[in-house]
Design an enzyme around this catalytic site. Structure first.
Site, PDB file in Angstrom:
ATOM      1  N   PHE A 152      66.095 -49.262 -31.848  1.00 51.28           N
ATOM      2  CA  PHE A 152      67.158 -49.950 -31.108  1.00 51.28           C
ATOM      3  C   PHE A 152      66.522 -50.607 -29.875  1.00 51.28           C
ATOM      4  O   PHE A 152      67.157 -50.708 -28.827  1.00 51.28           O
ATOM      5  CB  PHE A 152      68.220 -48.955 -30.606  1.00 51.28           C
ATOM      6  CG  PHE A 152      69.028 -48.251 -31.678  1.00 51.28           C
ATOM      7  CD1 PHE A 152      68.994 -48.662 -33.010  1.00 51.28           C
ATOM      8  CD2 PHE A 152      69.855 -47.180 -31.342  1.00 51.28           C
ATOM      9  CE1 PHE A 152      69.758 -48.015 -33.981  1.00 51.28           C
ATOM     10  CE2 PHE A 152      70.621 -46.531 -32.299  1.00 51.28           C
ATOM     11  CZ  PHE A 152      70.563 -46.945 -33.630  1.00 51.28           C
ATOM     12  N   CYS A 154      63.352 -53.091 -29.991  1.00 49.48           N
ATOM     13  CA  CYS A 154      62.375 -54.194 -30.049  1.00 49.48           C
ATOM     14  C   CYS A 154      62.879 -55.325 -29.155  1.00 49.48           C
ATOM     15  O   CYS A 154      63.986 -55.826 -29.349  1.00 49.48           O
ATOM     16  CB  CYS A 154      62.207 -54.677 -31.485  1.00 49.48           C
ATOM     17  SG  CYS A 154      61.070 -56.074 -31.564  1.00 49.48           S
TER      18      CYS A 154
END
Ligand SMILES: Cc1cc2nc3c(=O)[nH]c(=O)nc-3n(C[C@H](O)[C@H](O)[C@H](O)COP(=O)(O)O)c2cc1C
Length: 379
Positions: A152, A154
């Protein structure tokens, strides 16, 4: 008294608490094999998606260094400069799930006592996307992955329903975690972005969805510097750049601050710490704040791609630290995990100087101008 390096984290037994994080060091079977042979207790695979991705042209990651004489920060290599940070705009693994599946199985068969966590990522905009998460989770655990890390975090996904855009939306954090938990037979960790106002909000949402642990930090959003001679960004394609992620020593105190918020808000939950780690002294801060495991990326990339010397230093540092505290009855990480969590308090709870020591803010401290004698007023 002998040192016990092992930890149990989210129900998984690790021979030591040091993992390679999801990144280039864990992007291939050969890297993961070398990492396990070097002594890492576990690895989190480079993030696996369902669809192939294509990275930007040229370098996907570079390192910034700083020089002692002028504190200049630059990607240009120069003698005597020390590592400041890594900067990257690399996407998730460019290998497909079909490529990863047999490799996860082979690695686990070769290293039954080492821990392999599969990092996975999909979209989250509709039910079909949520099914993608489930397909990734079921395949990875079916091949032998002992845990799942949901990416959750990048920082360079354009899609509003992917990567750190999920980590910025508490509703999506809950929904995706819940969807994965519906099919998961192994522990589920959520790796959150540090790029929100209050990470406790998104962590609470993940826990509501059933998360077994929170992992923090991924890289911090950042852009490279502009070269004053060429007026070009130090890393660019056709003169263009987009926001990327900062890792390495520069983010250590920032990542610790995020972790402190998390471990204070949820003292009974599990946390894996990442950010700026290269030896045990830094890992100790994460453990003392309450982390059960820690993960490393940048330092390992710069040490033969998988960090054989880094893990050696981490292990010997842990042994030495515990031996030095044998008098306190310490035998393992669990004996000192979280014992400094309560030292972080509100500013108003910090002691003020006595009136006899109080210089109205005019005392000379590093980084401030010398006080003007006529301005020094003792109260
Ligand atoms: C080149 C590069 C690629 C990365 N790829 C991923 C990834 O695919 N998935 C992920 O969760 N984190 C990824 N990360 C983030 C790292 O796992 C880690 O969270 C971050 O670099 C901070 O740790 P460090 O200070 O030890 O580098 C990547 C980092 C770098 C430098």
């Amino acid at each position: 008294m002998s040192v016990d390096r092992s930890v149990t984290f989210t129900g998984i037994h690790f021979e030591n608490p040091f993992l390679l994080s999801s990144a280039p060091p864990t992007e291939s079977e050969s890297n993961i094999t070398r990492a396990f042979e070097a002594g890492w207790g576990g690895v989190v695979t480079k993030t696996i998606g369902l669809h192939p991705v294509v990275n930007v042209y040229g370098a996907k990651a570079k390192f910034m260094r700083t020089s002692p004489e002028d504190a200049n920060v630059s990607m240009k290599k120069r003698p005597g400069a020390a590592l400041h940070s890594s900067w990257n705009w690399e996407l998730i693994s460019d290998k497909t799930l079909e490529w990863w599946a047999p490799r996860i199985r082979r690695i686990k068969e070769a290293f039954p006592n080492k821990v392999l966590i599969a990092s996975i990522m999909a979209g989250s905009g509709n039910d079909k996307e949520l099914k993608h998460w489930q397909e990734l989770a079921e395949t990875a655990q079916g091949e032998g992955a002992e845990g799942l890390e949901l990416n959750f975090s990048c920082p360079h996904m354009d899609r509003r329903d992917m990567g750190s855009n999920i980590g910025k939306d508490q509703g999506l954090c809950s929904v995706v975690t819940e969807a994965v938990k519906e099919v998961a037979k192994v522990p589920v960790w959520c790796k959150l972005t540090p790029a929100t106002a209050d990470i406790v909000v998104e962590a609470a949402a993940c826990f509501r969805g059933g998360a077994d642990a929170i992992v923090s930090s991924n890289t911090f959003p950042s852009i490279p510097l502009i070269d004053p001679e060429t007026l070009e960004f130090e890393i660019n394609v056709d003169g263009l750049v987009s926001s990327g992620g900062l890792g390495g020593p520069a983010i250590l105190p920032l990542a610790l601050a995020k972790m402190a918020q998390l471990t204070k808000a949820f003292p009974d939950r599990s946390f894996s710490g990442i950010g700026g780690l290269s030896d045990f002294n830094q890992a100790a801060s994460y453990f003392l704040l309450g982390c059960g495991t820690v993960q490393v990326c940048t330092a390992a990339m710069l040490d033969q791609a998988v960090g054989p010397n880094v893990i050696k230093r981490l292990l010997s540092g842990l042994d030495k630290f515990i031996e030095e505290h044998a008098k306190d009855g310490w035998k393992s990480v669990e004996d000192f995990r979280g014992i400094r969590r309560d030292r972080i308090v509100l500013q108003s709870e910090i002691r003020r100087p006595d009136s006899s020591e109080y210089f109205s803010g005019y005392e000379t401290v590093e980084g401030y101008a010398a006080p003007q004698p006529e301005a020094v007023v003792r109260v």
